[in-house]
Design a protein around this motif. Structure first.
Motif, PDB file in Angstrom:
ATOM      1  N   ALA A   1       0.809  -1.220   0.000  1.00 42.47           N
ATOM      2  CA  ALA A   1       0.000   0.000   0.000  1.00 42.47           C
ATOM      3  C   ALA A   1       0.836   1.260   0.000  1.00 42.47           C
ATOM      4  O   ALA A   1       0.277   2.370   0.014  1.00 42.47           O
ATOM      5  N   ALA A   2       2.176   1.109  -0.019  1.00 47.93           N
ATOM      6  CA  ALA A   2       3.043   2.290   0.022  1.00 47.93           C
ATOM      7  C   ALA A   2       2.996   3.030  -1.305  1.00 47.93           C
ATOM      8  O   ALA A   2       2.883   2.435  -2.367  1.00 47.93           O
ATOM      9  N   ARG A   3       3.086   4.334  -1.227  1.00 53.62           N
ATOM     10  CA  ARG A   3       3.073   5.173  -2.433  1.00 53.62           C
ATOM     11  C   ARG A   3       4.465   5.751  -2.662  1.00 53.62           C
ATOM     12  O   ARG A   3       5.166   6.065  -1.704  1.00 53.62           O
ATOM     13  N   PRO A   4       4.849   5.870  -3.918  1.00 54.77           N
ATOM     14  CA  PRO A   4       6.170   6.462  -4.189  1.00 54.77           C
ATOM     15  C   PRO A   4       6.209   7.919  -3.778  1.00 54.77           C
ATOM     16  O   PRO A   4       5.195   8.630  -3.842  1.00 54.77           O
ATOM     17  N   ARG A   5       7.384   8.328  -3.357  1.00 56.68           N
ATOM     18  CA  ARG A   5       7.534   9.719  -2.943  1.00 56.68           C
ATOM     19  C   ARG A   5       7.439  10.654  -4.143  1.00 56.68           C
ATOM     20  O   ARG A   5       7.890  10.336  -5.231  1.00 56.68           O
ATOM     21  N   VAL A   6       6.876  11.778  -3.910  1.00 60.15           N
ATOM     22  CA  VAL A   6       6.784  12.795  -4.956  1.00 60.15           C
ATOM     23  C   VAL A   6       8.104  13.554  -4.994  1.00 60.15           C
ATOM     24  O   VAL A   6       8.552  14.086  -3.977  1.00 60.15           O
TER      25      VAL A   6
END
Length: 291
Positions: free
Chosen positions: A22-27
């Motif tokens: 569920a982790a999202r890549p950093r912007v």
């Protein structure tokens, strides 16, 4: 009566489990800014190519398949192949000489590599083309003894001969280092294992060492072949009818310099891209055991 086990309550300060799925890549805003700047620069360059009338694209298209240009392209390819073959053979001999245990031979090969890697190829081309100034006739006979026959140097050293000699001597020095590095990259235990299995020195080199060395030799050798193709444009200074010299002859007559240079760049680009694909296929072939 059984009692269900109770889950221990997490202690204060203990690290919490994180669901990686569920982790999202950093912007990363700087990457977006760099991509936008690059896109603007590419669009501006493309607009410059399309809208600037001084490129004269219709004129370039007219001369793209001109017979003189195609003959020059054929001469460039022929010269590249001849020089690469001769340079590779001589480079292998020089590499073997440098790895030899016979010190005078290793020293002589090392001096050759140092000298011909240090002198620019353009200087070598001009030197060999003007060899007749130092040696009016090329003799054949016994050293320090009588001469049996001789030929006028200027009739032997033509533009093609000077180009082949100069570029081959230059190319052999680089190929010697490439081949030597590839052979040294193979672990010495491979040779010992091959000899323990009953292979002769030649068989161990051909069947064990060389296939492994090719994995290291092919990438720089392919790049050297491409560099040689582009370096053949230097032969235009000795009036050899390669690709660049052919377009120079045309634009000296028509004064359409930029369109003819675009024609030369287009053909160099086509050939180099084709050679790059072939180089990648060879790299994949010899690197199968490493993937």
């Amino acid at each position: 009566m059984s009692v269900a086990p109770q889950t221990a309550a997490p202690q204060a300060g203990a690290p919490q489990s994180v669901d990686v799925a569920a982790a999202r890549p950093r912007v990363r805003p700087l990457r977006w800014v760099a991509g936008a700047v690059l896109l603007v620069l590419v669009a501006q360059f493309a607009w410059f190519l399309v809208t600037n009338p001084r490129f004269e694209w219709p004129v370039a298209g007219t001369y793209l398949f001109d017979p003189n240009v195609l003959r020059g392209l054929g001469m460039t390819l022929l010269l590249t192949v001849i020089v690469m073959l001769l340079g590779s053979v001589l480079g292998v001999l020089l590499a073997a000489g440098r790895l030899s245990g016979f010190r005078p031979l290793a020293w002589a090969c090392g001096v050759y590599v140092t000298v011909f890697r240090s002198i620019p190829p353009l200087v070598q081309l001009i030197f060999w083309f003007n060899l007749g100034y130092l040696l009016p006739r090329i003799p054949l006979g016994i050293p320090f003894g009588p001469t049996f026959v001789s030929w006028p140097t200027n009739s032997v050293i033509s533009s093609l001969t000077a180009a082949v000699i100069g570029l081959t001597l230059h190319e052999a020095a680089y190929m010697a280092e490439i081949v030597r590095a590839g052979i040294l990259a193979v672990d010495g235990g491979q040779r010992d294992a091959a000899r323990a299995m009953g292979f002769t020195a030649r068989q161990s080199f051909v069947k064990v060492v060389l296939p492994q060395a090719m994995r290291v030799i092919v990438p720089p050798a392919g790049s050297e072949f491409i560099s040689l193709l582009k370096g053949t444009s230097l032969v235009s200074v000795i009036a050899m009818a390669d690709l660049l010299y052919s377009v120079q002859v045309i634009y000296n007559r028509t004064y359409e310099i930029v369109p003819l240079l675009i024609v030369a760049c287009a053909w160099y680009l086509v050939v180099v891209i084709s050679l790059s694909f072939g180089q990648r296929r060879l790299e994949r072939h010899f690197g199968k055991g490493q993937r």
